[in-house]
Design a protein around this motif. Sequence first.
Motif, PDB file in Angstrom:
ATOM      1  N   ALA A  71     -16.275  44.386  16.644  1.00 52.87           N
ATOM      2  CA  ALA A  71     -15.678  45.331  17.595  1.00 52.87           C
ATOM      3  C   ALA A  71     -15.972  46.764  17.172  1.00 52.87           C
ATOM      4  O   ALA A  71     -16.154  47.636  18.023  1.00 52.87           O
ATOM      5  CB  ALA A  71     -14.175  45.096  17.700  1.00 52.87           C
ATOM      6  N   ASP A  72     -16.044  47.017  15.855  1.00 49.49           N
ATOM      7  CA  ASP A  72     -16.308  48.377  15.374  1.00 49.49           C
ATOM      8  C   ASP A  72     -17.586  48.947  15.978  1.00 49.49           C
ATOM      9  O   ASP A  72     -17.597  50.072  16.454  1.00 49.49           O
ATOM     10  CB  ASP A  72     -16.425  48.399  13.843  1.00 49.49           C
ATOM     11  CG  ASP A  72     -15.117  48.112  13.140  1.00 49.49           C
ATOM     12  OD1 ASP A  72     -14.066  48.036  13.813  1.00 49.49           O
ATOM     13  OD2 ASP A  72     -15.140  47.958  11.910  1.00 49.49           O
ATOM     14  N   GLY A  73     -18.658  48.175  15.955  1.00 50.07           N
ATOM     15  CA  GLY A  73     -19.935  48.654  16.479  1.00 50.07           C
ATOM     16  C   GLY A  73     -19.882  48.916  17.969  1.00 50.07           C
ATOM     17  O   GLY A  73     -20.396  49.931  18.458  1.00 50.07           O
ATOM     18  N   VAL A  74     -19.256  48.022  18.713  1.00 48.66           N
ATOM     19  CA  VAL A  74     -19.141  48.188  20.161  1.00 48.66           C
ATOM     20  C   VAL A  74     -18.275  49.408  20.478  1.00 48.66           C
ATOM     21  O   VAL A  74     -18.626  50.234  21.327  1.00 48.66           O
ATOM     22  CB  VAL A  74     -18.556  46.916  20.813  1.00 48.66           C
ATOM     23  CG1 VAL A  74     -18.314  47.120  22.303  1.00 48.66           C
ATOM     24  CG2 VAL A  74     -19.478  45.726  20.573  1.00 48.66           C
ATOM     25  N   LEU A  75     -17.170  49.544  19.784  1.00 49.48           N
ATOM     26  CA  LEU A  75     -16.271  50.672  19.973  1.00 49.48           C
ATOM     27  C   LEU A  75     -16.968  51.999  19.698  1.00 49.48           C
ATOM     28  O   LEU A  75     -16.892  52.929  20.504  1.00 49.48           O
ATOM     29  CB  LEU A  75     -15.068  50.506  19.041  1.00 49.48           C
ATOM     30  CG  LEU A  75     -14.143  51.697  18.815  1.00 49.48           C
ATOM     31  CD1 LEU A  75     -13.376  52.009  20.081  1.00 49.48           C
ATOM     32  CD2 LEU A  75     -13.191  51.395  17.682  1.00 49.48           C
ATOM     33  N   LEU A  76     -17.674  52.094  18.594  1.00 47.00           N
ATOM     34  CA  LEU A  76     -18.371  53.340  18.244  1.00 47.00           C
ATOM     35  C   LEU A  76     -19.487  53.655  19.236  1.00 47.00           C
ATOM     36  O   LEU A  76     -19.680  54.814  19.605  1.00 47.00           O
ATOM     37  CB  LEU A  76     -18.910  53.256  16.817  1.00 47.00           C
ATOM     38  CG  LEU A  76     -17.836  53.234  15.728  1.00 47.00           C
ATOM     39  CD1 LEU A  76     -18.453  52.864  14.390  1.00 47.00           C
ATOM     40  CD2 LEU A  76     -17.105  54.559  15.647  1.00 47.00           C
ATOM     41  N   ARG A  77     -20.205  52.647  19.683  1.00 44.12           N
ATOM     42  CA  ARG A  77     -21.272  52.852  20.666  1.00 44.12           C
ATOM     43  C   ARG A  77     -20.700  53.371  21.983  1.00 44.12           C
ATOM     44  O   ARG A  77     -21.219  54.325  22.566  1.00 44.12           O
ATOM     45  CB  ARG A  77     -22.053  51.558  20.887  1.00 44.12           C
ATOM     46  CG  ARG A  77     -23.244  51.740  21.817  1.00 44.12           C
ATOM     47  CD  ARG A  77     -24.145  50.510  21.938  1.00 44.12           C
ATOM     48  NE  ARG A  77     -23.437  49.343  22.436  1.00 44.12           N
ATOM     49  CZ  ARG A  77     -23.156  48.255  21.708  1.00 44.12           C
ATOM     50  NH1 ARG A  77     -23.508  48.166  20.454  1.00 44.12           N
ATOM     51  NH2 ARG A  77     -22.504  47.240  22.251  1.00 44.12           N
ATOM     52  N   MET A  78     -19.591  52.775  22.438  1.00 43.43           N
ATOM     53  CA  MET A  78     -18.983  53.207  23.701  1.00 43.43           C
ATOM     54  C   MET A  78     -18.399  54.618  23.576  1.00 43.43           C
ATOM     55  O   MET A  78     -18.547  55.429  24.490  1.00 43.43           O
ATOM     56  CB  MET A  78     -17.903  52.217  24.142  1.00 43.43           C
ATOM     57  CG  MET A  78     -18.459  50.851  24.496  1.00 43.43           C
ATOM     58  SD  MET A  78     -19.756  50.890  25.759  1.00 43.43           S
ATOM     59  CE  MET A  78     -18.832  51.449  27.150  1.00 43.43           C
ATOM     60  N   THR A  80     -19.388  56.968  21.629  1.00 44.50           N
ATOM     61  CA  THR A  80     -20.512  57.897  21.574  1.00 44.50           C
ATOM     62  C   THR A  80     -21.081  58.114  22.976  1.00 44.50           C
ATOM     63  O   THR A  80     -21.316  59.251  23.387  1.00 44.50           O
ATOM     64  CB  THR A  80     -21.600  57.379  20.619  1.00 44.50           C
ATOM     65  OG1 THR A  80     -21.037  57.278  19.303  1.00 44.50           O
ATOM     66  CG2 THR A  80     -22.799  58.294  20.596  1.00 44.50           C
ATOM     67  N   ALA A  81     -21.268  57.020  23.716  1.00 43.48           N
ATOM     68  CA  ALA A  81     -21.858  57.104  25.054  1.00 43.48           C
ATOM     69  C   ALA A  81     -21.013  57.929  26.014  1.00 43.48           C
ATOM     70  O   ALA A  81     -21.550  58.685  26.827  1.00 43.48           O
ATOM     71  CB  ALA A  81     -22.073  55.700  25.612  1.00 43.48           C
ATOM     72  N   TYR A  99     -23.508  56.579  13.311  1.00 47.73           N
ATOM     73  CA  TYR A  99     -22.486  57.296  14.090  1.00 47.73           C
ATOM     74  C   TYR A  99     -21.844  58.435  13.302  1.00 47.73           C
ATOM     75  O   TYR A  99     -20.689  58.770  13.515  1.00 47.73           O
ATOM     76  CB  TYR A  99     -21.409  56.309  14.561  1.00 47.73           C
ATOM     77  CG  TYR A  99     -21.961  55.247  15.469  1.00 47.73           C
ATOM     78  CD1 TYR A  99     -22.287  55.539  16.787  1.00 47.73           C
ATOM     79  CD2 TYR A  99     -22.180  53.952  15.005  1.00 47.73           C
ATOM     80  CE1 TYR A  99     -22.803  54.575  17.626  1.00 47.73           C
ATOM     81  CE2 TYR A  99     -22.694  52.972  15.834  1.00 47.73           C
ATOM     82  CZ  TYR A  99     -23.008  53.288  17.143  1.00 47.73           C
ATOM     83  OH  TYR A  99     -23.525  52.333  17.962  1.00 47.73           O
ATOM     84  N   ARG A 100     -22.602  59.049  12.426  1.00 49.02           N
ATOM     85  CA  ARG A 100     -22.090  60.099  11.546  1.00 49.02           C
ATOM     86  C   ARG A 100     -21.403  61.235  12.309  1.00 49.02           C
ATOM     87  O   ARG A 100     -20.347  61.711  11.928  1.00 49.02           O
ATOM     88  CB  ARG A 100     -23.223  60.649  10.685  1.00 49.02           C
ATOM     89  CG  ARG A 100     -22.793  61.749   9.742  1.00 49.02           C
ATOM     90  CD  ARG A 100     -23.963  62.243   8.893  1.00 49.02           C
ATOM     91  NE  ARG A 100     -23.520  62.469   7.545  1.00 49.02           N
ATOM     92  CZ  ARG A 100     -23.425  61.556   6.593  1.00 49.02           C
ATOM     93  NH1 ARG A 100     -23.769  60.327   6.835  1.00 49.02           N
ATOM     94  NH2 ARG A 100     -22.998  61.863   5.398  1.00 49.02           N
ATOM     95  N   ARG A 101     -22.001  61.686  13.396  1.00 49.79           N
ATOM     96  CA  ARG A 101     -21.428  62.813  14.143  1.00 49.79           C
ATOM     97  C   ARG A 101     -20.028  62.484  14.668  1.00 49.79           C
ATOM     98  O   ARG A 101     -19.143  63.319  14.642  1.00 49.79           O
ATOM     99  CB  ARG A 101     -22.347  63.216  15.286  1.00 49.79           C
ATOM    100  CG  ARG A 101     -23.673  63.783  14.774  1.00 49.79           C
ATOM    101  CD  ARG A 101     -24.612  64.118  15.874  1.00 49.79           C
ATOM    102  NE  ARG A 101     -24.186  65.381  16.477  1.00 49.79           N
ATOM    103  CZ  ARG A 101     -24.630  65.840  17.622  1.00 49.79           C
ATOM    104  NH1 ARG A 101     -25.511  65.156  18.308  1.00 49.79           N
ATOM    105  NH2 ARG A 101     -24.211  66.994  18.092  1.00 49.79           N
TER     106      ARG A 101
END
Length: 154
Positions: A71-78, A80-81, A99-101
């Motif tokens: 879920a972490d990866g999906v959450l960070l991607r969304m 960011t988008a 996802y540093r920024r």
Amino acid sequence: MDALNLAYWTGQPPSLRAPLTLLARLLEQGQDAVLYFDANARYRLGDERAVYELLLEHPRHCIEVASGKRADGVLLRMATACKGCVVSRDKYRDFRKRYRRLIDDPARLLGGGVRERCLRVPQLQIDVPLPASAQEAWERLAPLLVKDVPRARA
């Protein structure tokens, strides 16, 4: 919102009281918010599994990530988008490079906790009493949820 992370803000075992309370407060404020859960969440939530199943009926506000994905990866991607924020105390070390920024921005990665039976997220100016049970939190949240109606197929 990193829902399982929030669920652990209440201690062990994790409880849906915190994520449901935060979601309700954000929806009351007119915010768009989504809870992201790992596929194994239902097994970690024990006695609150029935409430979790009800929450899953609202995919606009609750996403259970497919087994094998985090879920972490999906959450960070969304986040960011859509240039959104993440509520979690996780440091996301495994995702720092990509996802540093977002992770390093204190205006976008928001922490909080539960203290003196209140849910607190200082950056959002949220300080609300935590319900005594997940069922009570659900009863407060349910009227705020708009059930997603399946679209007719052409």
